[in-house]
Design a protein around this motif. Structure first.
Motif, PDB file in Angstrom:
ATOM      1  N   LEU A 300       0.821  -1.213   0.000  1.00  0.00           N
ATOM      2  CA  LEU A 300       0.000   0.000   0.000  1.00  0.00           C
ATOM      3  C   LEU A 300       0.855   1.264   0.000  1.00  0.00           C
ATOM      4  CD1 LEU A 300      -2.819  -1.234   2.376  1.00  0.00           C
ATOM      5  CD2 LEU A 300      -2.966  -0.882  -0.086  1.00  0.00           C
ATOM      6  N   SER A 301       2.150   1.086  -0.270  1.00  0.00           N
ATOM      7  CA  SER A 301       3.020   2.274  -0.322  1.00  0.00           C
ATOM      8  C   SER A 301       2.513   3.244  -1.380  1.00  0.00           C
ATOM      9  CB  SER A 301       4.444   1.861  -0.678  1.00  0.00           C
ATOM     10  OG  SER A 301       4.970   1.027   0.314  1.00  0.00           O
ATOM     11  N   GLY A 302       2.402   4.558  -1.009  1.00  0.00           N
ATOM     12  CA  GLY A 302       1.939   5.552  -1.975  1.00  0.00           C
ATOM     13  C   GLY A 302       0.450   5.434  -2.260  1.00  0.00           C
ATOM     14  N   ASN A 303      -0.271   4.858  -1.304  1.00  0.00           N
ATOM     15  CA  ASN A 303      -1.710   4.622  -1.488  1.00  0.00           C
ATOM     16  C   ASN A 303      -2.454   5.897  -1.903  1.00  0.00           C
ATOM     17  OD1 ASN A 303      -4.437   4.945   0.210  1.00  0.00           O
ATOM     18  ND2 ASN A 303      -4.209   2.857  -0.613  1.00  0.00           N
ATOM     19  N   PRO A 304      -3.291   5.818  -2.949  1.00  0.00           N
ATOM     20  CA  PRO A 304      -3.930   7.033  -3.479  1.00  0.00           C
ATOM     21  C   PRO A 304      -4.698   7.856  -2.434  1.00  0.00           C
ATOM     22  CG  PRO A 304      -4.383   5.167  -4.920  1.00  0.00           C
ATOM     23  CD  PRO A 304      -3.647   4.621  -3.740  1.00  0.00           C
ATOM     24  N   LEU A 305      -5.386   7.182  -1.500  1.00  0.00           N
ATOM     25  CA  LEU A 305      -6.172   7.937  -0.505  1.00  0.00           C
ATOM     26  C   LEU A 305      -5.239   8.715   0.424  1.00  0.00           C
ATOM     27  CD1 LEU A 305      -9.033   5.459   0.472  1.00  0.00           C
ATOM     28  CD2 LEU A 305      -9.086   7.331  -1.167  1.00  0.00           C
ATOM     29  N   ALA A 306      -4.190   8.029   0.894  1.00  0.00           N
ATOM     30  CA  ALA A 306      -3.242   8.704   1.796  1.00  0.00           C
ATOM     31  C   ALA A 306      -2.545   9.844   1.064  1.00  0.00           C
ATOM     32  CB  ALA A 306      -2.220   7.707   2.320  1.00  0.00           C
ATOM     33  N   MET A 307      -2.216   9.628  -0.194  1.00  0.00           N
ATOM     34  CA  MET A 307      -1.548  10.666  -0.978  1.00  0.00           C
ATOM     35  C   MET A 307      -2.471  11.875  -1.156  1.00  0.00           C
ATOM     36  SD  MET A 307       1.486   9.404  -1.584  1.00  0.00           S
ATOM     37  CE  MET A 307       1.347   8.637   0.009  1.00  0.00           C
ATOM     38  N   ALA A 308      -3.729  11.595  -1.473  1.00  0.00           N
ATOM     39  CA  ALA A 308      -4.682  12.700  -1.697  1.00  0.00           C
ATOM     40  C   ALA A 308      -4.862  13.523  -0.420  1.00  0.00           C
ATOM     41  CB  ALA A 308      -6.028  12.137  -2.154  1.00  0.00           C
ATOM     42  N   ALA A 309      -4.985  12.822   0.717  1.00  0.00           N
ATOM     43  CA  ALA A 309      -5.146  13.529   2.007  1.00  0.00           C
ATOM     44  C   ALA A 309      -3.873  14.303   2.342  1.00  0.00           C
ATOM     45  CB  ALA A 309      -5.476  12.537   3.120  1.00  0.00           C
TER      46      ALA A 309
END
Ligand code: KE4
Length: 427
Positions: A300-309
């Motif tokens: 989950l590295s660079g996960n889109p949700l975490a990146m967006a937040a």
């Protein structure tokens, strides 16, 4: 305060999760009362499952610098989730976040996104060891860098300078490669570096400590470590999981004007979603797979949700007034809490940086783990409970930081000070 539903939930959780919690400090063990289960949060407030409202100074242990459920973060997540939550493939969002992080931390020429601060530190330590071809690392007593085996190590007793495990399950053979020194003690670092020439891969430090309570580097401490690392070919690793984007947009490196060779981030850069990052000089980071021989990976590295937040959080924090306002709130609150304790004759010491501070229940100066431990933890536990009953939610340990957010209002601060007045009287 009625906390019946929290207690019932706690009982059920105890039958499913060790200690009923998914991270030890949440169990309120240092306080001796059942933990409060949280239903929701907004801005500076959290509500427990019994509907009690609290002004929140935990802020998820640092990430929630802009306040809970910030509309722009929620909007970013609502926009991103319908496009898919994880692909296991590169996305534009991780490039965008990496660009923003590097702008704030120029020393992070290349970086890797991971899913926690622990993972960031574990990986950075492996990179340091792999790049230098050396096994030993040096950390400071009382600093916490996540639960990676090499970091769960405490000072060896007396003569033994190498570390001993601070947790079951950490092999002694590994712990012995971790040297420890008291925070702010440059002489001890010099002694260890000379005792183990060419054997130390990196020195890792919380540039402003947050995990023994807040402790600031004394004048010359960080500069001295930088000099030792330069002279001895040791990598200087800043663990900015707490301080990154907290004490300044560019963290402690901006504040003190010192460049690290490797930096670890977490918490704020995920805006409340699981994230970590480690990075540093290009030549060092080129040792990371698939370029080099140091392996590190993550589903989950660079996960889109975490990146967006994270992107939205850093966009909010970009305006420089943010840290001016945060600094004003921090000094207002800490000065009045100190005055209140003095008026009530309660010996306290407060260490603070922008957006974070610790109220130590000791009259002495707190400059390292030894002096932090002189705090009256029983008195802290009583204080915590009094404050909780007045609707102020503090970190449930003397050795943690209170976190202030952009969402804390003047009313929140004044309510907190009044609660302190009452609590100091009672303890
Ligand atoms: P995480 O693995 O918890 O995301 O990050 C580990 C970590 C690394 N470095 C520093 C300086 C940290 O403070 C942390 C984690 N901080 C603690 C609170 N002091 C997290 C709270 C908890 O363990 O539940």
């Amino acid at each position: 305060m009625n906390r019946k539903r929290s207690i019932a939930l706690y009982r059920r959780a105890l039958g499913l999760i060790p200690g009923g919690v998914n991270s030890p400090v949440r169990a309120f063990k240092a306080i001796g009362i059942p933990p409060v289960f949280i239903e929701r949060a907004k801005g500076s407030k959290i509500w427990d499952v019994d509907g009690n409202e609290y002004v929140d100074y935990v802020g998820s242990w640092g990430p929630m610098i802009m306040g809970h459920a910030h509309p722009r973060i929620v909007r970013a997540l609502k926009k991103t989730a319908p496009k898919g939550t994880s692909f296991g493939a590169p996305t534009p969002l991780e490039v965008e976040l990496a660009m923003r992080v590097r702008k704030a931390f120029p020393s992070m020429e290349l970086m890797r996104m991971v899913s926690s601060g622990t993972e960031a530190v574990m990986s950075a330590i492996r990179v340091a060891r792999g790049y230098k071809g050396r096994n030993k690392i040096l950390k400071f007593e009382g600093c916490y860098h996540g639960h990676g085996d090499s970091l769960l190590v405490k000072a060896g007793s007396g003569a033994t300078t190498f570390g001993i495990p601070d947790s079951l399950g950490v092999p002694e053979d590994l712990a012995r490669h971790t040297l420890t020194a008291p925070y702010n003690d440059l002489e001890k670092v010099k002694h260890l570096v000379n005792q183990y020439p060419e054997q130390i891969a990196c020195i890792i430090v919380e540039p402003i400590a947050g995990n023994m309570g807040v402790i600031l580097p004394e004048k010359g401490f960080l500069e001295g470590l930088r000099k030792i690392c330069d002279e001895k070919g040791i990598l200087f690793l800043f663990d900015e999981v707490i301080t990154g984007f907290r004490v300044a947009y560019g963290g402690a490196q901006e504040l003190y004007g010192i460049k690290a060779d490797l930096t670890c981030l977490g918490k704020i850069i995920g805006g409340g979603l699981p994230v970590g990052a480690y990075g540093g000089k290009e030549k060092i980071m080129e040792s990371v797979a698939p370029l080099g021989g140091v392996y590190q990976a993550g589903t989950l590295s660079g996960n889109p949700l975490a990146m967006a937040a994270g992107i939205e959080t850093l966009e909010i924090l970009k305006s420089r007034r943010v840290y001016h306002d945060l600094e004003k709130k921090t000094s207002y609150l800490t000065e009045r809490i100190f005055e209140s304790a003095e008026e009530q004759g309660v010996p306290v010491s407060i260490n603070r940086a922008t957006g974070m501070f610790t109220l130590f229940f000791t009259g002495g100066t707190v400059r390292d783990y030894f002096s932090a431990k002189t705090s009256d933890t029983k008195r802290f536990a009583k204080f915590f409970t009094e404050m909780l009953d007045q609707g102020i939610y503090l970190p449930p340990s003397q050795f943690e930081a209170w976190f202030i957010s952009l969402a804390h209002t003047q009313k929140d601060l004044d309510k907190t000070i009044e609660a302190c007045d009452t609590a100091f009287k009672k303890i």
